[in-house]
Design an enzyme around this catalytic site. Structure first.
Site, PDB file in Angstrom:
ATOM      1  N   ASN A  57       0.822  -1.220   0.000  1.00 57.21           N
ATOM      2  CA  ASN A  57       0.000   0.000   0.000  1.00 57.21           C
ATOM      3  C   ASN A  57       0.854   1.267   0.000  1.00 57.21           C
ATOM      4  OD1 ASN A  57      -2.381  -1.609   0.291  1.00 57.21           O
ATOM      5  ND2 ASN A  57      -1.843  -1.865   2.443  1.00 57.21           N
ATOM      6  N   HIS A 150     -13.750  -2.402   7.097  1.00 58.27           N
ATOM      7  CA  HIS A 150     -12.512  -3.060   7.528  1.00 58.27           C
ATOM      8  C   HIS A 150     -12.677  -3.714   8.912  1.00 58.27           C
ATOM      9  CE1 HIS A 150      -8.237  -3.091   8.946  1.00 58.27           C
ATOM     10  NE2 HIS A 150      -8.069  -3.490   7.695  1.00 58.27           N
ATOM     11  N   GLU A 194     -15.913   3.817   4.919  1.00 60.04           N
ATOM     12  CA  GLU A 194     -14.585   4.140   4.380  1.00 60.04           C
ATOM     13  C   GLU A 194     -14.756   4.983   3.120  1.00 60.04           C
ATOM     14  OE1 GLU A 194     -12.442   0.443   3.789  1.00 60.04           O
ATOM     15  OE2 GLU A 194     -13.374  -0.416   5.563  1.00 60.04           O
ATOM     16  N   SER A 198     -10.644  -1.117   0.863  1.00 64.72           N
ATOM     17  CA  SER A 198      -9.289  -1.658   0.675  1.00 64.72           C
ATOM     18  C   SER A 198      -9.236  -2.889  -0.213  1.00 64.72           C
ATOM     19  CB  SER A 198      -8.681  -1.983   2.032  1.00 64.72           C
ATOM     20  OG  SER A 198      -9.487  -2.903   2.732  1.00 64.72           O
ATOM     21  N   ASP A 223     -13.272   6.495   7.329  1.00 62.36           N
ATOM     22  CA  ASP A 223     -11.914   5.935   7.329  1.00 62.36           C
ATOM     23  C   ASP A 223     -11.292   6.233   5.965  1.00 62.36           C
ATOM     24  OD1 ASP A 223      -9.752   4.176   6.890  1.00 62.36           O
ATOM     25  OD2 ASP A 223     -10.557   2.682   8.259  1.00 62.36           O
ATOM     26  N   HIS A 226      -7.050   4.501   2.681  1.00 58.15           N
ATOM     27  CA  HIS A 226      -6.530   4.280   1.323  1.00 58.15           C
ATOM     28  C   HIS A 226      -6.687   5.496   0.404  1.00 58.15           C
ATOM     29  CE1 HIS A 226      -5.602   0.086   2.030  1.00 58.15           C
ATOM     30  NE2 HIS A 226      -6.661   0.120   2.828  1.00 58.15           N
ATOM     31  N   LYS A 254       0.278   3.773   4.751  1.00 56.46           N
ATOM     32  CA  LYS A 254       0.038   3.419   3.345  1.00 56.46           C
ATOM     33  C   LYS A 254       0.697   4.488   2.457  1.00 56.46           C
ATOM     34  CE  LYS A 254      -3.878   0.925   5.171  1.00 56.46           C
ATOM     35  NZ  LYS A 254      -3.100  -0.217   5.622  1.00 56.46           N
TER      36      LYS A 254
HETATM   37  C1  PLP Z   1      -9.733   0.695   5.724  1.00 61.40           C
HETATM   38  C2  PLP Z   1      -8.610   0.429   6.656  1.00 61.40           C
HETATM   39  N1  PLP Z   1      -8.634   0.962   7.871  1.00 61.40           N
HETATM   40  C3  PLP Z   1      -7.631   0.754   8.757  1.00 61.40           C
HETATM   41  C4  PLP Z   1      -6.550  -0.022   8.440  1.00 61.40           C
HETATM   42  C5  PLP Z   1      -5.477  -0.276   9.450  1.00 61.40           C
HETATM   43  O1  PLP Z   1      -4.415   0.605   9.283  1.00 61.40           O
HETATM   44  P1  PLP Z   1      -2.949   0.240   9.803  1.00 61.40           P
HETATM   45  O2  PLP Z   1      -2.362  -0.689   8.811  1.00 61.40           O
HETATM   46  O3  PLP Z   1      -2.266   1.560   9.889  1.00 61.40           O
HETATM   47  O4  PLP Z   1      -3.108  -0.393  11.139  1.00 61.40           O
HETATM   48  C6  PLP Z   1      -6.467  -0.573   7.146  1.00 61.40           C
HETATM   49  C7  PLP Z   1      -5.277  -1.346   6.699  1.00 61.40           C
HETATM   50  O5  PLP Z   1      -5.007  -2.422   6.928  1.00 61.40           O
HETATM   51  C8  PLP Z   1      -7.527  -0.382   6.265  1.00 61.40           C
HETATM   52  O6  PLP Z   1      -7.520  -0.961   5.054  1.00 61.40           O
END
Ligand code: PLP
Length: 407
Positions: A57, A150, A194, A198, A223, A226, A254
Protein backbone atom coordinates in the site's frame (compact mmCIF):
# COMPACT_ATOMS: atom_id res chain seq x y z
CA UNK A 1 8.97 -18.29 13.73
CA UNK A 2 11.09 -15.53 15.17
CA UNK A 3 12.17 -17.39 18.33
CA UNK A 4 15.79 -16.44 17.71
CA UNK A 5 17.02 -19.49 19.61
CA UNK A 6 17.31 -23.21 19.12
CA UNK A 7 16.08 -23.89 22.63
CA UNK A 8 12.48 -25.14 22.43
CA UNK A 9 10.45 -24.01 25.37
CA UNK A 10 7.18 -25.89 25.40
CA UNK A 11 4.13 -25.61 27.58
CA UNK A 12 1.30 -28.06 28.07
CA UNK A 13 -0.87 -25.58 26.13
CA UNK A 14 1.08 -26.16 22.89
CA UNK A 15 -1.02 -29.25 22.35
CA UNK A 16 -4.17 -27.12 22.46
CA UNK A 17 -2.65 -24.60 20.06
CA UNK A 18 -1.65 -27.40 17.71
CA UNK A 19 -5.12 -28.95 17.75
CA UNK A 20 -6.73 -25.57 17.06
CA UNK A 21 -4.17 -24.78 14.33
CA UNK A 22 -4.91 -28.13 12.69
CA UNK A 23 -8.59 -27.12 12.66
CA UNK A 24 -7.70 -23.88 10.90
CA UNK A 25 -5.61 -25.79 8.37
CA UNK A 26 -8.51 -28.17 7.67
CA UNK A 27 -10.80 -25.18 7.03
CA UNK A 28 -8.13 -23.50 4.83
CA UNK A 29 -8.04 -20.63 7.33
CA UNK A 30 -4.52 -21.03 8.64
CA UNK A 31 -2.27 -18.09 7.87
CA UNK A 32 1.49 -17.86 7.94
CA UNK A 33 4.00 -15.12 7.25
CA UNK A 34 6.69 -15.69 4.62
CA UNK A 35 10.12 -14.08 4.78
CA UNK A 36 10.48 -11.08 2.49
CA UNK A 37 13.07 -8.41 1.85
CA UNK A 38 12.30 -5.10 0.21
CA UNK A 39 14.61 -3.58 -2.35
CA UNK A 40 13.23 -0.17 -3.27
CA UNK A 41 9.56 0.83 -3.62
CA UNK A 42 8.35 -2.02 -5.88
CA UNK A 43 10.96 -4.81 -5.82
CA UNK A 44 10.99 -7.53 -3.17
CA UNK A 45 12.98 -10.72 -2.66
CA UNK A 46 11.14 -13.75 -1.37
CA UNK A 47 12.54 -17.24 -0.95
CA UNK A 48 15.35 -16.60 -3.44
CA UNK A 49 13.12 -14.99 -6.07
CA UNK A 50 13.01 -11.33 -7.10
CA UNK A 51 9.43 -10.15 -7.47
CA UNK A 52 7.72 -7.05 -8.76
CA UNK A 53 5.48 -5.99 -5.90
CA UNK A 54 1.82 -5.30 -6.73
CA UNK A 55 0.67 -5.99 -3.19
CA UNK A 56 1.82 -3.20 -0.95
CA UNK A 57 0.00 0.00 0.00
CA UNK A 58 3.04 2.22 -0.46
CA UNK A 59 1.07 4.07 -3.15
CA UNK A 60 3.48 6.99 -3.59
CA UNK A 61 6.69 5.05 -2.96
CA UNK A 62 7.36 7.25 0.09
CA UNK A 63 8.48 4.42 2.39
CA UNK A 64 11.95 4.61 0.85
CA UNK A 65 12.04 8.34 0.12
CA UNK A 66 15.31 10.03 1.20
CA UNK A 67 13.50 13.00 2.79
CA UNK A 68 11.47 10.73 5.10
CA UNK A 69 14.52 8.68 6.01
CA UNK A 70 16.60 11.80 6.71
CA UNK A 71 14.05 13.45 8.99
CA UNK A 72 13.33 10.19 10.78
CA UNK A 73 17.05 9.74 11.48
CA UNK A 74 17.49 13.39 12.41
CA UNK A 75 14.61 13.35 14.91
CA UNK A 76 15.90 10.11 16.40
CA UNK A 77 19.35 11.66 16.86
CA UNK A 78 17.88 14.74 18.47
CA UNK A 79 15.03 13.28 20.51
CA UNK A 80 15.79 9.58 21.05
CA UNK A 81 14.16 6.30 20.12
CA UNK A 82 11.16 6.27 22.42
CA UNK A 83 8.60 8.66 23.84
CA UNK A 84 8.78 7.07 27.25
CA UNK A 85 5.12 7.15 28.26
CA UNK A 86 1.60 8.06 27.36
CA UNK A 87 1.28 11.77 26.56
CA UNK A 88 -1.19 12.16 29.42
CA UNK A 89 1.36 10.91 31.93
CA UNK A 90 4.46 12.92 31.07
CA UNK A 91 3.19 15.69 28.81
CA UNK A 92 3.24 16.13 25.07
CA UNK A 93 6.41 16.92 23.11
CA UNK A 94 6.80 19.82 20.72
CA UNK A 95 7.14 17.30 17.85
CA UNK A 96 3.77 15.70 18.60
CA UNK A 97 2.17 19.12 18.76
CA UNK A 98 3.79 20.33 15.52
CA UNK A 99 2.87 17.20 13.57
CA UNK A 100 -0.73 17.37 14.78
CA UNK A 101 -0.97 21.01 13.74
CA UNK A 102 0.48 20.23 10.30
CA UNK A 103 -1.94 17.35 9.96
CA UNK A 104 -4.96 19.48 10.86
CA UNK A 105 -3.87 22.02 8.22
CA UNK A 106 -3.48 19.20 5.67
CA UNK A 107 -6.94 17.79 6.42
CA UNK A 108 -8.51 21.26 6.72
CA UNK A 109 -9.81 20.57 10.22
CA UNK A 110 -9.63 22.45 13.49
CA UNK A 111 -7.63 19.74 15.26
CA UNK A 112 -6.00 16.32 14.85
CA UNK A 113 -4.73 13.60 17.14
CA UNK A 114 -2.00 11.00 16.54
CA UNK A 115 -2.64 7.35 17.32
CA UNK A 116 -0.48 4.24 17.31
CA UNK A 117 -1.83 2.48 14.20
CA UNK A 118 -4.87 2.51 11.95
CA UNK A 119 -6.17 -0.71 13.44
CA UNK A 120 -5.76 0.61 16.96
CA UNK A 121 -7.33 3.94 16.04
CA UNK A 122 -10.55 2.37 14.75
CA UNK A 123 -10.68 -0.21 17.52
CA UNK A 124 -10.28 2.44 20.21
CA UNK A 125 -11.96 5.57 18.82
CA UNK A 126 -15.34 4.00 18.10
CA UNK A 127 -16.13 2.86 21.67
CA UNK A 128 -15.09 6.30 22.97
CA UNK A 129 -17.20 8.05 20.36
CA UNK A 130 -20.29 5.92 20.97
CA UNK A 131 -20.04 6.66 24.69
CA UNK A 132 -21.02 10.21 23.80
CA UNK A 133 -24.54 8.96 23.16
CA UNK A 134 -25.00 7.45 26.63
CA UNK A 135 -23.47 10.50 28.27
CA UNK A 136 -25.70 12.99 26.48
CA UNK A 137 -28.96 11.16 25.71
CA UNK A 138 -28.94 8.31 28.24
CA UNK A 139 -29.44 5.87 25.33
CA UNK A 140 -26.97 3.71 23.42
CA UNK A 141 -25.59 4.91 20.08
CA UNK A 142 -27.42 3.82 16.92
CA UNK A 143 -24.68 2.65 14.57
CA UNK A 144 -24.97 2.18 10.79
CA UNK A 145 -22.05 0.41 9.11
CA UNK A 146 -21.15 -0.57 5.55
CA UNK A 147 -21.17 -4.35 5.15
CA UNK A 148 -17.64 -4.34 3.76
CA UNK A 149 -16.07 -2.21 6.46
CA UNK A 150 -12.51 -3.06 7.53
CA UNK A 151 -11.99 -5.54 10.38
CA UNK A 152 -10.74 -2.77 12.69
CA UNK A 153 -14.04 -0.89 12.30
CA UNK A 154 -15.95 -4.08 13.17
CA UNK A 155 -13.69 -4.56 16.12
CA UNK A 156 -14.39 -1.04 17.41
CA UNK A 157 -18.15 -1.62 17.18
CA UNK A 158 -17.84 -4.98 18.88
CA UNK A 159 -15.67 -3.53 21.64
CA UNK A 160 -18.43 -0.97 22.26
CA UNK A 161 -20.88 -3.86 22.69
CA UNK A 162 -23.27 -2.43 20.10
CA UNK A 163 -25.25 -4.22 17.44
CA UNK A 164 -24.38 -2.76 14.05
CA UNK A 165 -27.13 -1.92 11.58
CA UNK A 166 -25.42 -2.97 8.37
CA UNK A 167 -26.24 -1.45 5.02
CA UNK A 168 -25.43 -2.96 1.63
CA UNK A 169 -22.00 -1.92 0.42
CA UNK A 170 -21.95 1.73 -0.69
CA UNK A 171 -25.74 1.66 -1.13
CA UNK A 172 -26.93 5.03 0.11
CA UNK A 173 -30.57 4.15 -0.68
CA UNK A 174 -30.34 1.15 1.61
CA UNK A 175 -28.65 3.26 4.28
CA UNK A 176 -31.41 5.85 4.04
CA UNK A 177 -34.07 3.17 4.54
CA UNK A 178 -32.24 1.94 7.63
CA UNK A 179 -31.96 5.49 8.99
CA UNK A 180 -35.71 5.93 8.42
CA UNK A 181 -36.51 2.63 10.11
CA UNK A 182 -34.59 3.63 13.23
CA UNK A 183 -35.74 7.24 13.22
CA UNK A 184 -37.48 7.10 16.59
CA UNK A 185 -34.57 5.72 18.57
CA UNK A 186 -33.30 8.02 21.25
CA UNK A 187 -29.52 7.57 20.98
CA UNK A 188 -27.14 9.58 18.79
CA UNK A 189 -26.73 8.10 15.30
CA UNK A 190 -23.41 7.31 13.71
CA UNK A 191 -22.61 6.27 10.15
CA UNK A 192 -19.27 4.44 9.94
CA UNK A 193 -17.70 3.79 6.56
CA UNK A 194 -14.58 4.14 4.38
CA UNK A 195 -13.88 6.56 1.55
CA UNK A 196 -11.94 3.93 -0.45
CA UNK A 197 -12.51 0.24 0.24
CA UNK A 198 -9.29 -1.66 0.67
CA UNK A 199 -10.27 -4.91 -1.06
CA UNK A 200 -12.42 -3.43 -3.84
CA UNK A 201 -10.77 -0.11 -4.68
CA UNK A 202 -14.14 1.57 -5.11
CA UNK A 203 -15.03 4.90 -3.57
CA UNK A 204 -17.84 6.28 -1.51
CA UNK A 205 -19.78 9.29 -2.78
CA UNK A 206 -18.70 11.35 0.19
CA UNK A 207 -20.65 14.52 -0.69
CA UNK A 208 -23.91 12.54 -1.07
CA UNK A 209 -23.20 10.58 2.11
CA UNK A 210 -22.48 13.78 3.98
CA UNK A 211 -25.79 15.28 2.83
CA UNK A 212 -27.62 12.09 3.84
CA UNK A 213 -25.99 12.15 7.27
CA UNK A 214 -26.97 15.80 7.72
CA UNK A 215 -30.60 15.09 6.71
CA UNK A 216 -30.80 12.36 9.34
CA UNK A 217 -28.79 14.15 11.98
CA UNK A 218 -26.18 11.40 11.96
CA UNK A 219 -22.48 11.72 12.79
CA UNK A 220 -20.25 10.66 9.89
CA UNK A 221 -17.12 8.61 10.66
CA UNK A 222 -14.95 8.21 7.57
CA UNK A 223 -11.91 5.93 7.33
CA UNK A 224 -9.58 7.45 4.73
CA UNK A 225 -6.78 4.87 5.09
CA UNK A 226 -6.53 4.28 1.32
CA UNK A 227 -7.45 7.78 0.12
CA UNK A 228 -5.03 9.82 2.22
CA UNK A 229 -2.18 11.04 0.03
CA UNK A 230 -3.74 9.67 -3.15
CA UNK A 231 -7.16 11.23 -3.72
CA UNK A 232 -8.82 14.59 -3.25
CA UNK A 233 -7.23 18.02 -3.62
CA UNK A 234 -3.45 17.72 -2.95
CA UNK A 235 -4.03 14.17 -1.75
CA UNK A 236 -6.01 15.40 1.25
CA UNK A 237 -8.61 12.65 0.88
CA UNK A 238 -12.19 12.51 -0.36
CA UNK A 239 -13.43 14.26 2.79
CA UNK A 240 -11.50 17.38 1.70
CA UNK A 241 -13.17 17.20 -1.72
CA UNK A 242 -16.58 17.03 -0.06
CA UNK A 243 -15.85 19.94 2.27
CA UNK A 244 -15.18 18.04 5.49
CA UNK A 245 -16.97 15.43 7.57
CA UNK A 246 -17.49 15.01 11.32
CA UNK A 247 -14.55 12.65 11.85
CA UNK A 248 -11.85 11.55 9.46
CA UNK A 249 -9.51 8.79 10.38
CA UNK A 250 -6.50 7.76 8.32
CA UNK A 251 -3.15 6.04 8.52
CA UNK A 252 0.45 6.96 7.81
CA UNK A 253 1.21 3.34 6.96
CA UNK A 254 0.04 3.42 3.34
CA UNK A 255 0.58 6.35 0.93
CA UNK A 256 2.44 8.30 3.62
CA UNK A 257 5.10 5.61 3.74
CA UNK A 258 5.43 5.27 7.52
CA UNK A 259 3.37 3.94 10.37
CA UNK A 260 0.77 5.24 12.80
CA UNK A 261 -2.61 6.88 12.39
CA UNK A 262 -4.56 10.07 12.90
CA UNK A 263 -8.00 11.31 13.64
CA UNK A 264 -8.99 14.76 12.35
CA UNK A 265 -12.01 16.84 13.28
CA UNK A 266 -13.08 19.56 15.67
CA UNK A 267 -11.21 20.55 18.82
CA UNK A 268 -14.16 19.34 20.92
CA UNK A 269 -14.01 15.90 19.26
CA UNK A 270 -10.25 15.58 19.85
CA UNK A 271 -10.61 16.82 23.45
CA UNK A 272 -13.27 14.15 24.03
CA UNK A 273 -10.97 11.44 22.65
CA UNK A 274 -8.04 12.61 24.79
CA UNK A 275 -10.21 12.02 27.85
CA UNK A 276 -12.00 8.83 26.81
CA UNK A 277 -10.16 6.92 24.07
CA UNK A 278 -8.45 3.98 25.71
CA UNK A 279 -6.10 3.56 22.72
CA UNK A 280 -4.82 7.10 23.25
CA UNK A 281 -4.75 7.16 27.05
CA UNK A 282 -3.18 3.80 27.81
CA UNK A 283 -0.46 3.58 25.20
CA UNK A 284 2.97 5.12 24.75
CA UNK A 285 3.12 8.13 22.42
CA UNK A 286 4.50 7.54 18.89
CA UNK A 287 8.33 7.76 18.86
CA UNK A 288 10.41 10.57 17.25
CA UNK A 289 11.55 8.40 14.29
CA UNK A 290 7.94 7.94 13.28
CA UNK A 291 7.03 11.58 13.79
CA UNK A 292 9.98 12.69 11.66
CA UNK A 293 8.86 10.47 8.77
CA UNK A 294 5.27 11.70 9.08
CA UNK A 295 6.40 15.32 9.21
CA UNK A 296 8.44 14.93 6.01
CA UNK A 297 5.62 13.04 4.27
CA UNK A 298 3.18 15.83 5.11
CA UNK A 299 5.56 18.32 3.44
CA UNK A 300 5.88 16.20 0.30
CA UNK A 301 2.39 14.81 -0.29
CA UNK A 302 0.65 18.07 -1.30
CA UNK A 303 3.35 18.61 -3.96
CA UNK A 304 3.04 15.14 -5.53
CA UNK A 305 0.43 15.96 -8.15
CA UNK A 306 2.46 14.33 -10.98
CA UNK A 307 2.74 11.07 -9.04
CA UNK A 308 -1.01 11.06 -8.32
CA UNK A 309 -1.79 11.70 -12.00
CA UNK A 310 0.59 8.92 -13.06
CA UNK A 311 -1.01 6.52 -10.54
CA UNK A 312 -4.52 7.28 -11.80
CA UNK A 313 -3.45 6.88 -15.45
CA UNK A 314 -1.73 3.58 -14.72
CA UNK A 315 -4.76 2.26 -12.82
CA UNK A 316 -7.06 3.21 -15.71
CA UNK A 317 -4.69 1.43 -18.15
CA UNK A 318 -4.62 -1.68 -15.94
CA UNK A 319 -8.42 -1.79 -15.60
CA UNK A 320 -8.94 -1.28 -19.34
CA UNK A 321 -6.46 -4.02 -20.25
CA UNK A 322 -7.92 -6.44 -17.69
CA UNK A 323 -11.41 -5.69 -19.00
CA UNK A 324 -10.28 -6.37 -22.60
CA UNK A 325 -8.93 -9.73 -21.43
CA UNK A 326 -12.25 -10.63 -19.80
CA UNK A 327 -11.28 -10.09 -16.15
CA UNK A 328 -13.72 -8.38 -13.82
CA UNK A 329 -12.28 -5.63 -11.63
CA UNK A 330 -15.55 -4.99 -9.80
CA UNK A 331 -16.24 -1.32 -9.16
CA UNK A 332 -12.62 -0.29 -8.77
CA UNK A 333 -11.93 3.34 -9.63
CA UNK A 334 -8.71 3.86 -7.70
CA UNK A 335 -5.13 2.57 -7.39
CA UNK A 336 -6.52 -0.65 -5.84
CA UNK A 337 -7.61 -3.04 -8.59
CA UNK A 338 -9.05 -6.44 -7.65
CA UNK A 339 -8.84 -9.23 -10.22
CA UNK A 340 -11.96 -11.20 -9.38
CA UNK A 341 -11.53 -14.98 -9.53
CA UNK A 342 -14.21 -16.31 -7.15
CA UNK A 343 -12.83 -19.67 -6.10
CA UNK A 344 -10.24 -19.58 -3.27
CA UNK A 345 -8.20 -22.53 -4.58
CA UNK A 346 -7.92 -21.03 -8.06
CA UNK A 347 -6.98 -17.66 -6.58
CA UNK A 348 -4.15 -19.22 -4.58
CA UNK A 349 -2.96 -21.15 -7.63
CA UNK A 350 -3.04 -17.96 -9.71
CA UNK A 351 -0.96 -16.12 -7.09
CA UNK A 352 1.62 -18.93 -7.21
CA UNK A 353 1.84 -18.68 -11.01
CA UNK A 354 2.25 -14.92 -10.74
CA UNK A 355 5.14 -15.48 -8.32
CA UNK A 356 6.73 -17.89 -10.80
CA UNK A 357 6.55 -15.10 -13.37
CA UNK A 358 8.17 -12.66 -10.94
CA UNK A 359 5.01 -10.91 -9.75
CA UNK A 360 3.82 -10.49 -6.15
CA UNK A 361 0.02 -10.26 -6.19
CA UNK A 362 -1.87 -10.97 -2.99
CA UNK A 363 -4.47 -13.76 -2.99
CA UNK A 364 -7.34 -12.48 -0.85
CA UNK A 365 -9.83 -15.08 0.34
CA UNK A 366 -12.79 -15.32 2.71
CA UNK A 367 -13.21 -14.36 5.51
CA UNK A 368 -11.30 -11.21 4.48
CA UNK A 369 -13.73 -10.89 1.54
CA UNK A 370 -17.24 -12.36 1.18
CA UNK A 371 -17.49 -16.03 0.30
CA UNK A 372 -17.20 -16.76 -3.44
CA UNK A 373 -15.35 -13.50 -4.16
CA UNK A 374 -11.71 -14.53 -3.75
CA UNK A 375 -9.44 -12.28 -5.76
CA UNK A 376 -5.95 -11.11 -6.51
CA UNK A 377 -5.73 -7.67 -4.95
CA UNK A 378 -3.47 -5.48 -7.04
CA UNK A 379 -2.28 -2.23 -5.53
CA UNK A 380 -0.43 0.18 -7.78
CA UNK A 381 2.33 2.54 -6.79
CA UNK A 382 3.54 5.72 -8.47
CA UNK A 383 6.85 3.84 -8.76
CA UNK A 384 5.29 1.33 -11.21
CA UNK A 385 5.41 1.99 -14.96
CA UNK A 386 3.48 0.76 -18.00
CA UNK A 387 6.09 -1.90 -18.84
CA UNK A 388 5.70 -3.37 -15.34
CA UNK A 389 1.92 -3.41 -15.67
CA UNK A 390 2.20 -5.14 -19.06
CA UNK A 391 4.43 -7.79 -17.48
CA UNK A 392 1.77 -8.31 -14.81
CA UNK A 393 -0.92 -8.68 -17.48
CA UNK A 394 1.07 -11.35 -19.34
CA UNK A 395 1.56 -13.29 -16.10
CA UNK A 396 -2.18 -13.11 -15.35
CA UNK A 397 -2.97 -14.45 -18.84
CA UNK A 398 -0.54 -17.30 -18.28
CA UNK A 399 -2.05 -18.11 -14.85
CA UNK A 400 -5.59 -18.12 -16.22
CA UNK A 401 -4.58 -20.56 -18.99
CA UNK A 402 -2.63 -22.78 -16.60
CA UNK A 403 -5.47 -23.11 -14.08
CA UNK A 404 -8.42 -23.06 -16.47
CA UNK A 405 -9.85 -19.93 -14.91
CA UNK A 406 -12.99 -18.84 -16.70
CA UNK A 407 -13.02 -15.06 -17.10
C1 PLP B 1 -9.73 0.70 5.72
C2 PLP B 1 -8.61 0.43 6.66
N1 PLP B 1 -8.63 0.96 7.87
C3 PLP B 1 -7.63 0.75 8.76
C4 PLP B 1 -6.55 -0.02 8.44
C5 PLP B 1 -5.48 -0.28 9.45
O1 PLP B 1 -4.42 0.60 9.28
P1 PLP B 1 -2.95 0.24 9.80
O2 PLP B 1 -2.36 -0.69 8.81
O3 PLP B 1 -2.27 1.56 9.89
O4 PLP B 1 -3.11 -0.39 11.14
C6 PLP B 1 -6.47 -0.57 7.15
C7 PLP B 1 -5.28 -1.35 6.70
O5 PLP B 1 -5.01 -2.42 6.93
C8 PLP B 1 -7.53 -0.38 6.26
O6 PLP B 1 -7.52 -0.96 5.05
Amino acid sequence: MGSGTNHRFMTRFDEFFQTALDGLSRDHLRRAVRPLERDGPVIVRREGATLLNFSSNDYLGLSVHPALKARSIDWTRRFGTGSGASRLVTGTSEQHRLVEEKLARFKGTEAALLLASGWQANAAILPALFRLSMETTGAPAVVFTDRLNHASLHHGCQAAGLRQIRFAHNDLGHLEQALERHRDRKGLRFIVTESVFSMDGDRTEVAALKALAARHDAFLYLDEAHATGVLGPQGRGLSAEAGGVDLVMGTFSKALGGFGAYVAGTRALCDWLVSTCSGFIYTTAPPPALLGAIDAALDLVPTMEDERRHLATLAAHLRAELGDRGWSTGLSSTQIVPVMVGDSGQTLALAETLARFGILGGAIRPPTVPSGTARIRLALSAAHDTAMVDRLLRALDEGAREHGIVR
